[in-house]
Design a protein around this motif. Structure first.
Motif, short mmCIF file in Angstrom:
data_model
loop_
_atom_site.label_atom_id
_atom_site.label_comp_id
_atom_site.label_asym_id
_atom_site.label_seq_id
_atom_site.Cartn_x
_atom_site.Cartn_y
_atom_site.Cartn_z
N VAL A 1 -1.59 58.84 150.72
CA VAL A 1 -1.10 57.91 151.74
C VAL A 1 -2.26 57.20 152.45
CG1 VAL A 1 0.25 57.74 153.87
CG2 VAL A 1 0.95 59.31 152.09
N ALA A 2 -3.42 57.78 152.53
CA ALA A 2 -4.56 57.24 153.29
C ALA A 2 -4.96 55.85 152.79
CB ALA A 2 -5.73 58.20 153.24
N PRO A 3 -5.13 55.63 151.47
CA PRO A 3 -5.50 54.28 151.04
C PRO A 3 -4.42 53.24 151.33
CG PRO A 3 -5.84 55.85 149.25
CD PRO A 3 -5.16 56.58 150.36
N VAL A 4 -3.15 53.65 151.30
CA VAL A 4 -2.05 52.72 151.61
C VAL A 4 -2.11 52.32 153.07
CG1 VAL A 4 0.46 52.46 151.72
CG2 VAL A 4 -0.57 53.63 149.77
N LYS A 5 -2.34 53.30 153.95
CA LYS A 5 -2.48 53.01 155.39
C LYS A 5 -3.64 52.05 155.63
CE LYS A 5 -0.70 57.06 157.79
NZ LYS A 5 -1.09 58.18 158.65
N GLU A 6 -4.75 52.33 154.97
CA GLU A 6 -5.94 51.49 155.14
C GLU A 6 -5.66 50.06 154.66
OE1 GLU A 6 -10.45 51.25 153.39
OE2 GLU A 6 -9.52 53.23 153.53
N GLY A 7 -4.95 49.91 153.54
CA GLY A 7 -4.60 48.59 153.03
C GLY A 7 -3.69 47.83 153.98
N VAL A 8 -2.69 48.54 154.54
CA VAL A 8 -1.77 47.88 155.48
C VAL A 8 -2.53 47.47 156.74
CG1 VAL A 8 0.25 48.23 156.96
CG2 VAL A 8 0.29 49.00 154.60
N THR A 9 -3.46 48.28 157.21
CA THR A 9 -4.27 47.94 158.38
C THR A 9 -5.12 46.70 158.10
OG1 THR A 9 -4.35 50.28 159.00
CG2 THR A 9 -5.97 48.83 160.03
N LEU A 10 -5.70 46.63 156.92
CA LEU A 10 -6.50 45.45 156.55
C LEU A 10 -5.64 44.18 156.54
CD1 LEU A 10 -8.75 46.91 153.70
CD2 LEU A 10 -9.48 46.15 155.95
N ILE A 11 -4.44 44.32 155.99
CA ILE A 11 -3.53 43.15 155.95
C ILE A 11 -3.14 42.73 157.36
CG2 ILE A 11 -1.27 42.32 155.21
CD1 ILE A 11 -1.56 44.19 152.78
N GLN A 12 -2.87 43.71 158.22
CA GLN A 12 -2.52 43.40 159.61
C GLN A 12 -3.67 42.69 160.31
OE1 GLN A 12 -1.98 46.77 162.23
NE2 GLN A 12 -0.83 45.54 163.72
N ASN A 13 -4.88 43.16 160.13
CA ASN A 13 -6.05 42.51 160.75
C ASN A 13 -6.24 41.08 160.22
OD1 ASN A 13 -6.63 44.72 162.35
ND2 ASN A 13 -8.04 45.62 160.85
N LYS A 14 -6.01 40.91 158.92
CA LYS A 14 -6.12 39.58 158.33
C LYS A 14 -5.09 38.64 158.96
CE LYS A 14 -6.50 37.42 153.80
NZ LYS A 14 -6.44 37.66 152.34
N LEU A 15 -3.86 39.14 159.11
CA LEU A 15 -2.80 38.34 159.73
C LEU A 15 -3.16 37.98 161.17
CD1 LEU A 15 0.04 37.10 159.64
CD2 LEU A 15 0.94 39.33 160.31
N LYS A 16 -3.65 38.96 161.92
CA LYS A 16 -4.03 38.70 163.32
C LYS A 16 -5.15 37.66 163.40
CE LYS A 16 -2.68 43.01 165.58
NZ LYS A 16 -3.16 44.19 166.32
N ASN A 17 -6.12 37.74 162.51
CA ASN A 17 -7.24 36.78 162.51
C ASN A 17 -6.75 35.36 162.22
OD1 ASN A 17 -9.18 38.67 163.16
ND2 ASN A 17 -9.66 39.13 161.01
N ILE A 18 -5.85 35.24 161.24
CA ILE A 18 -5.32 33.91 160.91
C ILE A 18 -4.56 33.34 162.11
CG2 ILE A 18 -3.62 32.69 159.49
CD1 ILE A 18 -4.47 34.54 157.18
N LEU A 19 -3.72 34.17 162.73
CA LEU A 19 -2.95 33.70 163.89
C LEU A 19 -3.86 33.37 165.07
CD1 LEU A 19 0.15 36.07 163.64
CD2 LEU A 19 0.00 33.66 162.98
N ALA A 20 -4.93 34.15 165.24
CA ALA A 20 -5.89 33.87 166.32
C ALA A 20 -6.59 32.53 166.08
CB ALA A 20 -6.90 34.99 166.43
#
Length: 197
Positions: A118-137
């Motif tokens: 589960v750890a790599p999946v969590k890390e991948g979802v966190t990366l996607i969330q950060n990418k989304l936040k950066n684009i919206l910012a």
């Protein structure tokens, strides 16, 4: 006799002179009437000429008005069309920027099907969330910080009140149920918060 002849002659000349003056006066009167008629004719011609000139100026003004009206009407139609096109594609830039995030989510979903850890999946979802936040910012979206701040009805929407554990937390935001957001310093979503009472 000579003297009498001279008097008669003089009388005759005097009587002839008034006749000549009268003739001259009649000639002058006729000349004056002709001159007055000429002046009247010239004045009438000037009035007619001025009237024609004013009619021509009016026609030019009407033509200019019609051309300006047509130009304005074309401008109005063009701007209405451009606004309609802009409304249809106004979110295009944001959507194009979000497409890579959508691709990342699809890749994450495919990788979750075969994932054992589960750890790599969590890390991948966190990366996607950060990418989304950066684009919206980059597009002007900013998160609102609410926890620990005094309650402000212009920024927060209170869901409920709970007893504050300390007196300094009374009237302040204790917890945040939904984040609030600014878009270029304007509130686009109020934060849903729990306030200490």
């Amino acid at each position: 006799m000579k003297f009498n002849d001279m008097l008669k002659k003089k009388k005759k000349e005097n009587t002839d002179t008034p006749d000549m003056n009268t003739a001259d006066q009649e000639n002058l009167q006729e000349n004056g009437q002709e001159q007055a008629q000429t002046e009247t004719t010239e004045a009438t011609a000037e009035v007619v000429s001025a009237e024609d000139k004013l009619k021509e100026e009016l026609a030019q003004a009407n033509d200019k008005y019609l051309r300006l009206y047509a130009e304005f009407d074309n401008f109005r139609r063009r701007t209405i069309k451009e606004r309609a096109e802009a409304r249809e594609t106004e979110g295009k830039e944001l959507l194009v920027a979000l497409l890579p995030v959508l691709d990342d989510f699809e890749r994450a979903q495919r990788s979750m099907e075969n994932a054992v850890d589960v750890a790599p999946v969590k890390e991948g979802v966190t990366l996607i969330q950060n990418k989304l936040k950066n684009i919206l910012a980059q597009k002007g979206l900013k998160e609102m910080t609410a926890i620990g701040e005094p309650f402000d009805a212009d920024l927060h929407e209170a869901i409920t009140n709970i007893p504050a554990p300390t007196d300094d937390l009374k009237g302040k935001v204790m917890d945040e149920m939904e984040k609030g957001y600014y878009l270029k310093d304007r509130v686009i979503r109020f934060a849903k918060v729990i306030v200490g009472a």
